[in-house]
Design a protein around this motif. Structure first.
Motif, mmCIF file in Angstrom:
data_model
loop_
_atom_site.group_PDB
_atom_site.id
_atom_site.type_symbol
_atom_site.label_atom_id
_atom_site.label_comp_id
_atom_site.label_asym_id
_atom_site.label_seq_id
_atom_site.Cartn_x
_atom_site.Cartn_y
_atom_site.Cartn_z
ATOM 1 N N UNK A 140 109.597 61.150 0.239
ATOM 2 C CA UNK A 140 110.676 61.788 0.975
ATOM 3 C C UNK A 140 110.714 61.356 2.440
ATOM 4 N N UNK A 141 109.568 61.281 3.079
ATOM 5 C CA UNK A 141 109.545 60.977 4.514
ATOM 6 C C UNK A 141 110.087 59.580 4.808
ATOM 7 N N UNK A 142 109.615 58.597 4.059
ATOM 8 C CA UNK A 142 110.080 57.228 4.294
ATOM 9 C C UNK A 142 111.544 57.075 3.892
ATOM 10 N N UNK A 143 111.958 57.788 2.842
ATOM 11 C CA UNK A 143 113.355 57.727 2.421
ATOM 12 C C UNK A 143 114.275 58.326 3.487
ATOM 13 N N UNK A 144 113.861 59.454 4.054
ATOM 14 C CA UNK A 144 114.667 60.090 5.093
ATOM 15 C C UNK A 144 114.813 59.171 6.303
ATOM 16 N N UNK A 145 113.725 58.517 6.672
ATOM 17 C CA UNK A 145 113.765 57.598 7.810
ATOM 18 C C UNK A 145 114.692 56.410 7.512
ATOM 19 N N UNK A 195 119.714 32.814 10.179
ATOM 20 C CA UNK A 195 120.769 32.443 11.119
ATOM 21 C C UNK A 195 121.774 33.574 11.326
ATOM 22 N N UNK A 196 121.977 34.410 10.297
ATOM 23 C CA UNK A 196 123.002 35.455 10.373
ATOM 24 C C UNK A 196 122.391 36.850 10.279
ATOM 25 N N UNK A 197 121.209 37.014 10.828
ATOM 26 C CA UNK A 197 120.499 38.290 10.692
ATOM 27 C C UNK A 197 121.241 39.450 11.339
ATOM 28 N N UNK A 198 122.081 39.162 12.347
ATOM 29 C CA UNK A 198 122.767 40.219 13.078
ATOM 30 C C UNK A 198 124.224 40.377 12.649
ATOM 31 N N UNK A 199 124.608 39.713 11.576
ATOM 32 C CA UNK A 199 125.957 39.867 11.036
ATOM 33 C C UNK A 199 126.122 41.304 10.526
ATOM 34 N N UNK A 200 127.245 41.975 10.813
ATOM 35 C CA UNK A 200 127.381 43.401 10.463
ATOM 36 C C UNK A 200 127.068 43.738 9.014
ATOM 37 N N UNK A 201 127.451 42.866 8.079
ATOM 38 C CA UNK A 201 127.214 43.155 6.660
ATOM 39 C C UNK A 201 125.796 42.794 6.230
ATOM 40 N N UNK A 202 125.072 42.091 7.087
ATOM 41 C CA UNK A 202 123.678 41.739 6.791
ATOM 42 C C UNK A 202 122.722 42.802 7.316
ATOM 43 N N UNK A 203 123.137 43.521 8.345
ATOM 44 C CA UNK A 203 122.273 44.528 8.962
ATOM 45 C C UNK A 203 121.725 45.555 7.971
ATOM 46 N N UNK A 204 122.540 46.110 7.045
ATOM 47 C CA UNK A 204 121.973 47.074 6.081
ATOM 48 C C UNK A 204 120.835 46.487 5.253
ATOM 49 N N UNK A 205 121.002 45.240 4.823
ATOM 50 C CA UNK A 205 119.969 44.588 4.037
ATOM 51 C C UNK A 205 118.693 44.404 4.860
ATOM 52 N N UNK A 206 118.854 44.032 6.120
ATOM 53 C CA UNK A 206 117.699 43.851 6.993
ATOM 54 C C UNK A 206 116.965 45.169 7.219
ATOM 55 N N UNK A 207 117.711 46.253 7.276
ATOM 56 C CA UNK A 207 117.096 47.561 7.508
ATOM 57 C C UNK A 207 116.200 47.974 6.353
ATOM 58 N N UNK A 209 114.810 45.869 4.085
ATOM 59 C CA UNK A 209 113.833 44.850 3.680
ATOM 60 C C UNK A 209 112.895 44.423 4.808
ATOM 61 N N UNK A 210 113.269 44.689 6.050
ATOM 62 C CA UNK A 210 112.457 44.235 7.177
ATOM 63 C C UNK A 210 111.265 45.159 7.422
ATOM 64 N N UNK A 211 110.186 44.584 7.929
ATOM 65 C CA UNK A 211 109.019 45.392 8.290
ATOM 66 C C UNK A 211 109.293 46.261 9.519
ATOM 67 N N UNK A 212 110.201 45.805 10.362
ATOM 68 C CA UNK A 212 110.572 46.575 11.549
ATOM 69 C C UNK A 212 112.091 46.718 11.576
ATOM 70 N N UNK A 213 112.628 47.743 10.889
ATOM 71 C CA UNK A 213 114.084 47.886 10.774
ATOM 72 C C UNK A 213 114.754 48.502 11.993
ATOM 73 N N UNK A 214 113.979 49.067 12.907
ATOM 74 C CA UNK A 214 114.564 49.798 14.035
ATOM 75 C C UNK A 214 115.496 48.925 14.877
ATOM 76 N N UNK A 215 115.131 47.682 15.250
ATOM 77 C CA UNK A 215 116.049 46.869 16.061
ATOM 78 C C UNK A 215 117.398 46.647 15.387
ATOM 79 N N UNK A 216 117.386 46.444 14.073
ATOM 80 C CA UNK A 216 118.642 46.219 13.355
ATOM 81 C C UNK A 216 119.487 47.494 13.347
ATOM 82 N N UNK A 217 118.836 48.642 13.192
ATOM 83 C CA UNK A 217 119.558 49.917 13.211
ATOM 84 C C UNK A 217 120.144 50.187 14.592
ATOM 85 N N UNK A 218 119.377 49.873 15.638
ATOM 86 C CA UNK A 218 119.855 50.079 17.002
ATOM 87 C C UNK A 218 121.056 49.192 17.315
ATOM 88 N N UNK A 219 120.975 47.930 16.905
ATOM 89 C CA UNK A 219 122.091 47.012 17.154
ATOM 90 C C UNK A 219 123.344 47.503 16.438
#
Length: 241
Positions: A140-145, A195-207, A209-219
């Motif tokens: 639950x905790x990781x899912x909520x985050x 190359x397209x890590x910050x593309x709007x439709x790629x951001x959810x996937x990065x969040x 799958x990434x070990x550190x999703x916070x930067x993608x969520x902030x952007x």
């Protein structure tokens, strides 16, 4: 502002947009049910959510649902030719567009929560019928985050979709934007390019799958809020016909 929000919510009641928001989150739940009914091994709750639900939801299902939902929201005004009446009311124009954005953003978050709930129910039902009920504790905790970060990170994508849906009367434009963005995200996932890590439709996937999703969520969140302001300014000055 509360009254305007209430009006926007009432517009969704009984519309295809509301039906879409309620029905489509059941898709991963149905897939989970069928998968566990026919499986000959026992899965864990962690794998069901982290390895099954979140990847397909962030990469494909959520972007396509957002594209369809925002298109239907826009068509409520365009097809009914109600812009003249709506914008002639004794309220500020920017409040109308801001209210629509708030309703869409909140509804999108609720759709994701429904998908989480439906997947849990589907997995339990399929596991019960197939004799392999998922084991372990639900994270639950990781899912909520992750859900919170995902909601923040998709703000940019959602506002882009809503802007195109409200600005153009044809439903083809926002649907093309959503399909095109999703195809780019699928291409990025298949090629594993950075190359397209910050593309709007790629951001959810990065969040998810990434070990550190916070930067993608902030952007996604910060850029989405900025774009929301730009959208409201643009639509406020636009003459709808």
């Amino acid at each position: 502002m509360i009254t305007i929000l209430d009006v926007e919510i009432r517009k969704l009641n009984g519309s295809l947009a509301a039906l879409l928001a309620l029905a489509t989150p059941a898709l991963p739940g149905g897939l989970a049910c069928l998968s566990l009914m026919t499986s000959d091994r026992t899965s864990s709750w962690t794998s069901i959510f982290n390895e099954f639900l979140l990847p397909i939801w962030a990469l494909f299902l959520l972007p396509m649902i957002v594209a369809a939902f925002t298109t239907l929201v826009g068509q409520i005004e365009h097809r009914g030719r109600s812009w003249d009446h709506l914008l002639a009311l004794p309220i500020r124009r920017w409040q109308v567009f801001l209210a629509k954005a708030i309703v869409v953003l909140v509804t999108s978050g609720c759709i994701t929560l429904l998908a989480l709930l439906d997947t849990g129910i589907g997995a339990w039902l399929g596991g019960t019928l197939g004799g392999h009920v998922p084991v372990g504790a639900i994270p639950w905790q990781s899912l909520a985050r992750t859900m919170f970060l995902l909601w923040s990170g998709t703000t940019l994508m959602i506002i882009l979709q809503l802007w195109s849906a409200l600005r153009f009367a044809s439903f083809v434009v926002p649907l093309s934007v959503g399909i095109g963005g999703t195809l780019v995200a699928l291409a990025v996932a298949m090629t594993r390019t950075q190359q397209a890590a910050w593309f709007p439709w790629v951001l959810p996937m990065k969040i998810v799958t990434s070990k550190d999703p916070v930067p993608f969520a902030l952007v996604g969140g910060i850029a989405g809020v900025i774009l929301l302001a730009v959208m409201v300014i643009d639509l406020t000055r636009r003459d709808f016909r």
